[in-house]
Design a protein around this motif. Structure first.
Motif, PDB file in Angstrom:
ATOM      1  N   LEU A  26       7.111   2.483   5.721  1.00  0.00           N
ATOM      2  CA  LEU A  26       7.661   3.087   4.771  1.00  0.00           C
ATOM      3  C   LEU A  26       6.561   3.506   3.349  1.00  0.00           C
ATOM      4  O   LEU A  26       5.916   3.345   4.162  1.00  0.00           O
ATOM      5  N   LYS A  27       6.785   4.535   3.277  1.00  0.00           N
ATOM      6  CA  LYS A  27       6.534   5.336   1.929  1.00  0.00           C
ATOM      7  C   LYS A  27       6.217   4.680   0.651  1.00  0.00           C
ATOM      8  O   LYS A  27       6.289   3.955  -0.439  1.00  0.00           O
ATOM      9  N   VAL A  28       4.298   4.758   0.356  1.00  0.00           N
ATOM     10  CA  VAL A  28       3.765   4.521  -0.936  1.00  0.00           C
ATOM     11  C   VAL A  28       2.888   6.182  -0.819  1.00  0.00           C
ATOM     12  O   VAL A  28       2.381   6.637  -0.120  1.00  0.00           O
ATOM     13  N   ALA A  29       3.496   6.158  -2.312  1.00  0.00           N
ATOM     14  CA  ALA A  29       3.290   8.083  -2.386  1.00  0.00           C
ATOM     15  C   ALA A  29       3.462   9.269  -1.682  1.00  0.00           C
ATOM     16  O   ALA A  29       2.631   9.935  -1.538  1.00  0.00           O
ATOM     17  N   GLY A  30       4.515   9.178  -1.544  1.00  0.00           N
ATOM     18  CA  GLY A  30       5.470   9.585  -0.441  1.00  0.00           C
ATOM     19  C   GLY A  30       4.755   9.993   0.628  1.00  0.00           C
ATOM     20  O   GLY A  30       5.125  10.580   2.284  1.00  0.00           O
ATOM     21  N   ILE A  34       1.569   3.277   7.522  1.00  0.00           N
ATOM     22  CA  ILE A  34       0.755   3.278   8.914  1.00  0.00           C
ATOM     23  C   ILE A  34      -0.332   4.491   8.611  1.00  0.00           C
ATOM     24  O   ILE A  34      -1.291   4.498   9.017  1.00  0.00           O
ATOM     25  N   GLU A  35       0.319   5.493   7.705  1.00  0.00           N
ATOM     26  CA  GLU A  35      -0.605   6.654   7.571  1.00  0.00           C
ATOM     27  C   GLU A  35      -1.619   6.794   7.071  1.00  0.00           C
ATOM     28  O   GLU A  35      -2.291   7.446   7.585  1.00  0.00           O
ATOM     29  N   HIS A  36      -1.831   6.083   5.864  1.00  0.00           N
ATOM     30  CA  HIS A  36      -2.148   5.604   4.771  1.00  0.00           C
ATOM     31  C   HIS A  36      -3.675   5.156   5.661  1.00  0.00           C
ATOM     32  O   HIS A  36      -4.773   5.300   5.089  1.00  0.00           O
ATOM     33  N   HIS A  37      -3.797   4.225   6.665  1.00  0.00           N
ATOM     34  CA  HIS A  37      -4.576   4.002   7.728  1.00  0.00           C
ATOM     35  C   HIS A  37      -5.338   4.773   8.296  1.00  0.00           C
ATOM     36  O   HIS A  37      -6.565   4.466   8.616  1.00  0.00           O
ATOM     37  N   ILE A  38      -3.974   5.212   8.826  1.00  0.00           N
ATOM     38  CA  ILE A  38      -4.887   6.214  10.243  1.00  0.00           C
ATOM     39  C   ILE A  38      -5.632   7.195   9.114  1.00  0.00           C
ATOM     40  O   ILE A  38      -7.054   7.951  10.297  1.00  0.00           O
ATOM     41  N   ILE A  39      -5.198   7.845   8.174  1.00  0.00           N
ATOM     42  CA  ILE A  39      -6.726   8.644   7.131  1.00  0.00           C
ATOM     43  C   ILE A  39      -7.558   7.877   6.802  1.00  0.00           C
ATOM     44  O   ILE A  39      -8.839   8.612   7.423  1.00  0.00           O
ATOM     45  N   ASP A 113       0.986  -3.198   7.271  1.00  0.00           N
ATOM     46  CA  ASP A 113       2.115  -3.400   6.001  1.00  0.00           C
ATOM     47  C   ASP A 113       1.016  -3.805   4.844  1.00  0.00           C
ATOM     48  O   ASP A 113       2.018  -4.385   4.124  1.00  0.00           O
ATOM     49  N   VAL A 114       0.049  -3.750   4.586  1.00  0.00           N
ATOM     50  CA  VAL A 114      -1.024  -3.779   3.716  1.00  0.00           C
ATOM     51  C   VAL A 114      -1.341  -2.655   3.121  1.00  0.00           C
ATOM     52  O   VAL A 114      -1.444  -1.807   3.889  1.00  0.00           O
ATOM     53  N   TYR A 115      -1.821  -2.343   1.589  1.00  0.00           N
ATOM     54  CA  TYR A 115      -1.829  -0.503   1.698  1.00  0.00           C
ATOM     55  C   TYR A 115      -3.152  -1.265   0.840  1.00  0.00           C
ATOM     56  O   TYR A 115      -3.022  -2.137   0.260  1.00  0.00           O
ATOM     57  N   THR A 116      -3.988  -0.586   1.015  1.00  0.00           N
ATOM     58  CA  THR A 116      -5.750  -0.479   0.162  1.00  0.00           C
ATOM     59  C   THR A 116      -5.976   0.553   0.254  1.00  0.00           C
ATOM     60  O   THR A 116      -5.800   1.204   1.340  1.00  0.00           O
ATOM     61  N   ASP A 117      -7.545   0.337  -0.283  1.00  0.00           N
ATOM     62  CA  ASP A 117      -8.354   1.516  -0.345  1.00  0.00           C
ATOM     63  C   ASP A 117     -10.294   1.540   0.299  1.00  0.00           C
ATOM     64  O   ASP A 117     -10.620   2.221  -0.174  1.00  0.00           O
ATOM     65  N   PHE A 118      -9.440   0.183   0.591  1.00  0.00           N
ATOM     66  CA  PHE A 118     -11.003  -0.147   1.075  1.00  0.00           C
ATOM     67  C   PHE A 118     -11.620   0.678   2.391  1.00  0.00           C
ATOM     68  O   PHE A 118     -10.391   2.065   3.265  1.00  0.00           O
ATOM     69  N   ASP A 119     -12.867   0.864   2.319  1.00  0.00           N
ATOM     70  CA  ASP A 119     -13.917   2.646   2.663  1.00  0.00           C
ATOM     71  C   ASP A 119     -14.649   1.576   4.257  1.00  0.00           C
ATOM     72  O   ASP A 119     -15.166   0.588   4.040  1.00  0.00           O
ATOM     73  N   PHE A 120     -13.261   1.786   5.340  1.00  0.00           N
ATOM     74  CA  PHE A 120     -13.790   0.836   6.773  1.00  0.00           C
ATOM     75  C   PHE A 120     -15.347   1.853   7.459  1.00  0.00           C
ATOM     76  O   PHE A 120     -15.868   0.695   8.348  1.00  0.00           O
TER      77      PHE A 120
END
Length: 252
Positions: A26-30, A34-39, A113-120
């Motif tokens: 499912l998309k967040v900001a297009g 899961i892609e947000h995490h990979i990036i 299925d979580v969204y975060t801007d955490f810096d890994f």
């Protein structure tokens, strides 16, 4: 360090959106969750990634392929027998997570299925005596009771130099294991992000369908679970309403 993204859930509460699409897609900001995490993982230099899947997993593989588009290498743990619950899925993927690494090397696990801007890149080594570290968040509206408490702090030392206070780890305690004598307490919610040693799961390697919660609570009771408070953006994208709210928030 290797990382695992959990993507095997059916996403019942997200229906009908998940009738034809896995929830982590499912998309967040297009962009798929899961892609947000990979990036973010790639940006932190974590490029060996394992992804488990069950429901409509072919769509995840078709989209992500081998991960080379993001500069990472993706291996898939296919749960063809159906979802194995969180710990069960991690246990099935252990051979991939331990492949070509030190058998004791911790690995990162992130809910898909979580969204975060955490810096890994901010992840620090486990303190001595702990089998896992989990990141906690302030209790959201859908979990006001919380999951765990944070107790005393334990600093990590590298070359005899203590890291900053922002990187300290604290003992995690179970809500049901602590007597508060009626005093107000501050509980926190598990964010779905954790760092684990393989030995956290190996004693349960013969168990197939296994949730993660009981293992975390047992480790907390044995003082083998540390925790840190996540102060960045975080959303459990568990319902269509939360997904809509998140998309409105990130578009501002």
């Amino acid at each position: 360090m290797k990382a695992m993204i959990l993507a095997a859930g059916r996403g019942e509460r997200m229906r009908p959106l998940t009738d034809s699409l896995p929830k982590p897609m499912l998309k967040v900001a297009g962009i798929p969750l899961i892609e947000h995490h990979i990036i973010k993982l790639a940006k932190a230099g974590i490029t060996d990634i394992v992804i488990n899947h069950a429901w409509l997993g072919d769509k995840i593989e078709s989209y992500l392929k081998d991960g080379s588009q993001w500069g990472v290498s993706i291996q898939y743990s296919r749960e063809t027998e159906g979802g194995l619950e969180t710990a069960g899925g991690i246990i099935k993927a252990l051979p991939l997570l331990m492949e070509n690494t030190d058998d004791t090397a911790p690995f990162l696990v992130v809910n898909g299925d979580v969204y975060t801007d955490f810096d890994f890149a901010d992840i620090t080594p486990l303190a001595s005596g702990y089998l896992a570290n989990i990141w906690l968040v302030k209790n959201p509206e859908h979990n006001t009771k919380g999951d765990f408490l944070l107790a005393d702090e334990k600093h990590i030392s590298t070359n005899d130099t203590k890291v900053s206070k922002s990187h300290c780890q604290q003992n995690v305690q179970n809500l049901t294991s602590v007597s508060t004598c009626g005093a107000a307490i501050s509980s926190f919610t598990f964010s779905g992000i954790g760092l684990y040693k393989p030995e956290f799961f190996i004693p349960h390697k013969n168990e197939n369908i296994l949730p993660l919660g009981p293992l975390l609570r047992s480790a907390a009771d044995n003082e083998q679970l540390s925790g840190k408070l996540l102060t960045c953006k975080w959303t459990d994208v568990g319902t269509p309403e939360r997904l809509n709210e998140l998309n409105q928030m990130v578009s501002l």
